[in-house]
Design a protein around this motif. Sequence first.
Motif, PDB file in Angstrom:
ATOM      1  N   LEU A 115       0.868  -1.173   0.000  1.00 54.66           N
ATOM      2  CA  LEU A 115       0.000   0.000   0.000  1.00 54.66           C
ATOM      3  C   LEU A 115       0.903   1.220   0.000  1.00 54.66           C
ATOM      4  N   THR A 116       0.701   2.115  -0.957  1.00 53.97           N
ATOM      5  CA  THR A 116       1.495   3.340  -1.037  1.00 53.97           C
ATOM      6  C   THR A 116       0.560   4.534  -1.031  1.00 53.97           C
ATOM      7  N   ILE A 117       0.761   5.440  -0.081  1.00 52.25           N
ATOM      8  CA  ILE A 117      -0.059   6.636   0.072  1.00 52.25           C
ATOM      9  C   ILE A 117       0.802   7.849  -0.261  1.00 52.25           C
ATOM     10  N   GLY A 118       0.293   8.737  -1.097  1.00 54.65           N
ATOM     11  CA  GLY A 118       1.050   9.899  -1.538  1.00 54.65           C
ATOM     12  C   GLY A 118       1.208  10.963  -0.469  1.00 54.65           C
ATOM     13  N   ARG A 119       1.608  12.128  -0.885  1.00 54.65           N
ATOM     14  CA  ARG A 119       1.927  13.229   0.022  1.00 54.65           C
ATOM     15  C   ARG A 119       0.688  14.022   0.419  1.00 54.65           C
ATOM     16  N   ASN A 120       0.756  14.590   1.627  1.00 56.42           N
ATOM     17  CA  ASN A 120      -0.224  15.576   2.108  1.00 56.42           C
ATOM     18  C   ASN A 120      -1.662  15.071   2.087  1.00 56.42           C
ATOM     19  N   CYS A 121      -1.840  13.833   2.430  1.00 51.82           N
ATOM     20  CA  CYS A 121      -3.183  13.274   2.544  1.00 51.82           C
ATOM     21  C   CYS A 121      -3.689  13.400   3.978  1.00 51.82           C
ATOM     22  N   THR A 122      -4.988  13.571   4.108  1.00 54.35           N
ATOM     23  CA  THR A 122      -5.633  13.581   5.417  1.00 54.35           C
ATOM     24  C   THR A 122      -6.505  12.347   5.518  1.00 54.35           C
ATOM     25  N   THR A 124      -1.833  -1.339  -3.892  1.00 53.08           N
ATOM     26  CA  THR A 124      -2.869  -0.312  -3.781  1.00 53.08           C
ATOM     27  C   THR A 124      -2.146   1.020  -3.728  1.00 53.08           C
ATOM     28  N   ILE A 125      -2.555   1.968  -4.565  1.00 48.77           N
ATOM     29  CA  ILE A 125      -1.804   3.214  -4.719  1.00 48.77           C
ATOM     30  C   ILE A 125      -2.741   4.403  -4.556  1.00 48.77           C
ATOM     31  N   ILE A 126      -2.378   5.304  -3.648  1.00 50.54           N
ATOM     32  CA  ILE A 126      -3.143   6.524  -3.369  1.00 50.54           C
ATOM     33  C   ILE A 126      -2.298   7.719  -3.799  1.00 50.54           C
ATOM     34  N   GLY A 127      -2.902   8.693  -4.483  1.00 47.68           N
ATOM     35  CA  GLY A 127      -2.173   9.863  -4.941  1.00 47.68           C
ATOM     36  C   GLY A 127      -1.947  10.904  -3.857  1.00 47.68           C
ATOM     37  N   ASP A 128      -1.576  12.098  -4.275  1.00 53.45           N
ATOM     38  CA  ASP A 128      -1.263  13.204  -3.370  1.00 53.45           C
ATOM     39  C   ASP A 128      -2.520  14.017  -3.052  1.00 53.45           C
ATOM     40  N   VAL A 184      -8.351  13.607  -4.525  1.00 49.28           N
ATOM     41  CA  VAL A 184      -9.592  12.840  -4.438  1.00 49.28           C
ATOM     42  C   VAL A 184     -10.143  12.945  -3.020  1.00 49.28           C
ATOM     43  N   THR A 185     -11.470  13.036  -2.896  1.00 53.49           N
ATOM     44  CA  THR A 185     -12.113  13.068  -1.588  1.00 53.49           C
ATOM     45  C   THR A 185     -13.120  11.939  -1.488  1.00 53.49           C
ATOM     46  N   LEU A 186     -12.969  11.093  -0.457  1.00 50.12           N
ATOM     47  CA  LEU A 186     -13.986  10.124  -0.076  1.00 50.12           C
ATOM     48  C   LEU A 186     -14.636  10.640   1.197  1.00 50.12           C
ATOM     49  N   THR A 187     -15.932  10.918   1.126  1.00 49.57           N
ATOM     50  CA  THR A 187     -16.654  11.429   2.279  1.00 49.57           C
ATOM     51  C   THR A 187     -17.022  10.267   3.209  1.00 49.57           C
ATOM     52  N   ASN A 188     -17.582  10.573   4.354  1.00 51.26           N
ATOM     53  CA  ASN A 188     -17.819   9.576   5.406  1.00 51.26           C
ATOM     54  C   ASN A 188     -18.522   8.331   4.876  1.00 51.26           C
ATOM     55  N   GLY A 189     -17.924   7.189   5.121  1.00 45.43           N
ATOM     56  CA  GLY A 189     -18.527   5.918   4.780  1.00 45.43           C
ATOM     57  C   GLY A 189     -18.450   5.534   3.318  1.00 45.43           C
ATOM     58  N   ALA A 190     -17.783   6.306   2.489  1.00 44.83           N
ATOM     59  CA  ALA A 190     -17.636   5.939   1.080  1.00 44.83           C
ATOM     60  C   ALA A 190     -16.702   4.737   0.956  1.00 44.83           C
ATOM     61  N   THR A 191     -17.008   3.840   0.012  1.00 43.73           N
ATOM     62  CA  THR A 191     -16.303   2.565  -0.096  1.00 43.73           C
ATOM     63  C   THR A 191     -15.902   2.287  -1.535  1.00 43.73           C
ATOM     64  N   ILE A 193      -9.656   5.319  -9.806  1.00 45.31           N
ATOM     65  CA  ILE A 193     -10.297   6.612  -9.557  1.00 45.31           C
ATOM     66  C   ILE A 193      -9.377   7.712 -10.074  1.00 45.31           C
ATOM     67  N   GLY A 194      -9.898   8.573 -10.950  1.00 40.19           N
ATOM     68  CA  GLY A 194      -9.089   9.632 -11.537  1.00 40.19           C
ATOM     69  C   GLY A 194      -8.821  10.774 -10.584  1.00 40.19           C
TER      70      GLY A 194
END
Length: 277
Positions: free
Chosen positions: A83-90, A108-112, A132-139, A146-147
């Motif tokens: 699993l790789t998570i990019g920079r400045n994610c919350t 699994t790859i997450i962007g910045d 990208v934003t996933l709001t509460n409970g998004a799956t 996801i672009g």
Amino acid sequence: MQSQAFIHPSSVVEEGANIAASAHIGPFCHIGKDAVIEEGVRLVGHVTIMSATTIGEGCTVYPQVVLGGPPQNLSHKGGRTTLTIGRNCTIREFVTMHTGSDNARGATIIGDNCTFLAYSHVAHDCTVGNNVTLTNGATLGGHCEIGDNVGIGGLSAVHQFVRVGHNAFLAGGSMIVGDVIPYAIAMGNRAKLRGLNVVGLRRSGMSKAEIMTLRRAYQTIFDRARPVSENVEIARVEFADSPAAMKIVDFISARGKRHYAVPPLKGAVDDDADDQD
């Protein structure tokens, strides 16, 4: 592990973990031996980092988050995946993200600059773009793509292997079982397209003229007088000078046999969003 990093005495850091000097590890965290925590990362507390997980610079991770759990995939045989998570994610409370599967992408790859609100989930072998934003409970189910600049509303679920194009918006409480073209709004249980994400396009700096061109391309592609495949080729010629329209054309053309494209709501081919200044 670098000794300069702040690590709360109640936290457990397994030997082999690589923690940058400016990282801050709050109380009651558990960091596995294959974890990489980059500069400026803050684990607020009660965070679990499992498997081969990399957290990019400047990320903030809130309590009860579990990152790098094994894939919920019965075909996975236990091989090393990442699993790789990019920079400045919350990453807010109770978020879960899984590693890839050893019989698939393996990562699994997450962007910045992404935001994952409470209880959202990213399954195995997903790729998530930037901003990208996933709001509460998004799956997200497994293998989703996801672009960039995508918003996913609360309690929405995206089926496995689904693609979502750049700058699309998935409304809250939606069930997304097929590909969503770039720049569109999708809504509903077995979601349908509801036009273009005009608000998002304006915020991204797209001009009114380009938005109007994109509307015409959308109407051409989903003209019910002809099959979509034929419409796409018409749009490819008619809107060749519009990079945004070509992104929609290329997105649809690139779908594989397993991909079902989310269509417009019946009787609502036209974009009904307000595009007046």
